[in-house]
Design an enzyme around this catalytic site. Sequence first.
Site, PDB file in Angstrom:
ATOM      1  CG  ASP A   1      49.160  26.180 -84.125  1.00 16.44           C
ATOM      2  OD1 ASP A   1      49.623  25.017 -84.140  1.00 16.44           O
ATOM      3  OD2 ASP A   1      49.708  27.128 -83.538  1.00 16.44           O
TER       4      ASP A   1
ATOM      5  CE  LYS B   1      53.432  22.092 -78.184  1.00 24.35           C
ATOM      6  NZ  LYS B   1      54.452  22.555 -77.273  1.00 24.35           N
TER       7      LYS B   1
ATOM      8  CE1 TYR C   1      54.465  31.600 -78.275  1.00 24.77           C
ATOM      9  CE2 TYR C   1      54.371  29.197 -78.213  1.00 24.77           C
ATOM     10  CZ  TYR C   1      55.104  30.369 -78.321  1.00 24.77           C
ATOM     11  OH  TYR C   1      56.465  30.308 -78.465  1.00 24.77           O
TER      12      TYR C   1
HETATM   13  C1  LIG Z   1      49.607  25.703 -80.592  1.00 25.53           C
HETATM   14  C2  LIG Z   1      51.076  25.900 -80.728  1.00 25.53           C
HETATM   15  N1  LIG Z   1      51.577  26.342 -81.878  1.00 25.53           N
HETATM   16  C3  LIG Z   1      52.890  26.515 -82.067  1.00 25.53           C
HETATM   17  C4  LIG Z   1      53.793  26.256 -81.059  1.00 25.53           C
HETATM   18  C5  LIG Z   1      55.239  26.459 -81.325  1.00 25.53           C
HETATM   19  O1  LIG Z   1      55.939  25.275 -81.364  1.00 25.53           O
HETATM   20  P1  LIG Z   1      57.508  25.209 -81.035  1.00 25.53           P
HETATM   21  O2  LIG Z   1      57.655  25.507 -79.579  1.00 25.53           O
HETATM   22  O3  LIG Z   1      57.887  23.818 -81.399  1.00 25.53           O
HETATM   23  O4  LIG Z   1      58.168  26.220 -81.894  1.00 25.53           O
HETATM   24  C6  LIG Z   1      53.300  25.780 -79.828  1.00 25.53           C
HETATM   25  C7  LIG Z   1      54.169  25.449 -78.698  1.00 25.53           C
HETATM   26  O5  LIG Z   1      55.216  25.822 -78.502  1.00 25.53           O
HETATM   27  C8  LIG Z   1      51.917  25.609 -79.663  1.00 25.53           C
HETATM   28  O6  LIG Z   1      51.400  25.181 -78.500  1.00 25.53           O
HETATM   29  N1  LIG Z   2      52.325  25.728 -74.354  1.00 30.48           N
HETATM   30  C1  LIG Z   2      53.570  26.292 -74.509  1.00 30.48           C
HETATM   31  C2  LIG Z   2      54.454  25.417 -75.262  1.00 30.48           C
HETATM   32  O1  LIG Z   2      54.098  24.359 -75.604  1.00 30.48           O
HETATM   33  C3  LIG Z   2      55.765  25.920 -75.573  1.00 30.48           C
HETATM   34  C4  LIG Z   2      56.857  25.288 -74.848  1.00 30.48           C
HETATM   35  C5  LIG Z   2      57.993  26.250 -74.856  1.00 30.48           C
HETATM   36  O2  LIG Z   2      57.816  27.384 -75.357  1.00 30.48           O
HETATM   37  O3  LIG Z   2      59.048  25.904 -74.356  1.00 30.48           O
END
Ligand SMILES: Cc1ncc(COP(=O)(O)O)c(C=O)c1O
Ligand SMILES: NCC(=O)CCC(=O)O
Length: 426
Positions: free
Chosen positions: A237, A265, A142
């Site tokens: 990523d 994060k 993701y």
């Molecule tokens: C690996 C990774 N990339 C991108 C994202 C997207 O970040 P955000 O939720 O801050 O948009 C997340 C989590 O949401 C993630 O776990």
């Molecule tokens: N592993 C999933 C995320 O970090 C995302 C958090 C969210 O989408 O609220």
Amino acid sequence: MTISQDLFARAQASIPGGVNSPVRAFNGVGGTPLFITKAEGAFTFDADGNRYIDYVGSWGPMIMGHNHPAIKQAVHDAVENGLSYGAPTEAEILMAEKVKELVPSIEKVRMVSSGTEATMSAIRLARGFTGRDKILKFEGCYHGHADSLLVKAGSGALTMGVPNSPGIPEDFAKHTLTVSFNNLDEVKAIFAKYADEIACIIVEPVAGNMNCIPPVPGFLEGLRDVCDEYKSVLIFDEVMTGFRVALGGAQAYYNIKPDLTCLGKVIGGGMPVGAFGGKTEIMDYIAPVGPVYQAGTLSGNPIAMAAGLKSLELLSEPGLHAKLEATSKAICEGFEAGAKKAGIALTTNYAGGMYGFFFTDAEKVTTYKQATECDLERFKRFFHLMLEEGVYLAPSAFEAGFVCAAHNEQEIKDTIAAAERAFAKL
Ligand SMILES: Cc1ncc(COP(=O)(O)O)c(C=O)c1O
Ligand SMILES: NCC(=O)CCC(=O)O
């Protein structure tokens, strides 16, 4: 739980599904999401006054523990001078310099406001830089919710059963190629087929959105080689792994240098922040020096920079990441021992400050297929038993667990004891 239940019912009347991000809705485990009123150190407190040992940590950012006094103070100090200017500040330079120091593959960095923006912008940049349209990602990874990345996606998209989201034109999605994580042969085969059409590979160097799956030996090295051979951009990523798996991220832990890195994060210390950076040659392709457009009203926001910078400073304390990894290891070993005692098949993975556990007979989980074939019903029951025990785990079998600097011996002991009781009741 009655106050959380009431709040959830009320929220659903005004907010789709009652939540502002799907993973919070407990769809993967059933029941009512906890409505949180405050968090301190290793603990969160819900609206009904229950206290939980927290392994979600706001989905990763709270690596120093919740409401850390020094981060709170940095935010208070910054607030004194105004909330946002839409003009450059020295804090942004300090942040960029700190990121470069901690992640040496990054020669220049641009701040954004979320992980999604970071990956979306990095992909656009890679496409602009190479003049190619196709991108390669891995099934179950993701990278936020930008259109070209919501193809065979993990996290909430996988939990809710919509890895290919409606609303993304086929004309667009067709440029996203997907292969299996940890399978270098598939990567080589697809590059052999599309040769010089692939702008970039984007990968979570430790997959954390289909549970927690570290790279098998040689996988990341192989991606580096393939990108070199085909002049494709290698994007790590590290939104989740950055500053967590090691101070220098997964690229330091595994000693592989990507061309571009996405961050999020932890870099915001709990404020909405993301960043992408890498080789000067590529980064200078962005506006205003280069032709690829990218922008943001709140990018580099002074309050967010203050929180993030203080967080990175605290994280730089020698030994901190060794402690985080020892915590992950202790939890994994404790869970495995507890499950074994109860005759439950379980295996675990960890890398630095992230971990995962799988209800399966498999000795080790290294693939998306294995992760999705685990006993999800058992996970659901375990999740709720742990919640009753006062331990807040990620509410999906397709999310990694996060440890923080405030998880000390007592919290680890309590978590493992709770897990033992939960396994016995499964
Ligand atoms: C690996 C990774 N990339 C991108 C994202 C997207 O970040 P955000 O939720 O801050 O948009 C997340 C989590 O949401 C993630 O776990
Ligand atoms: N592993 C999933 C995320 O970090 C995302 C958090 C969210 O989408 O609220």
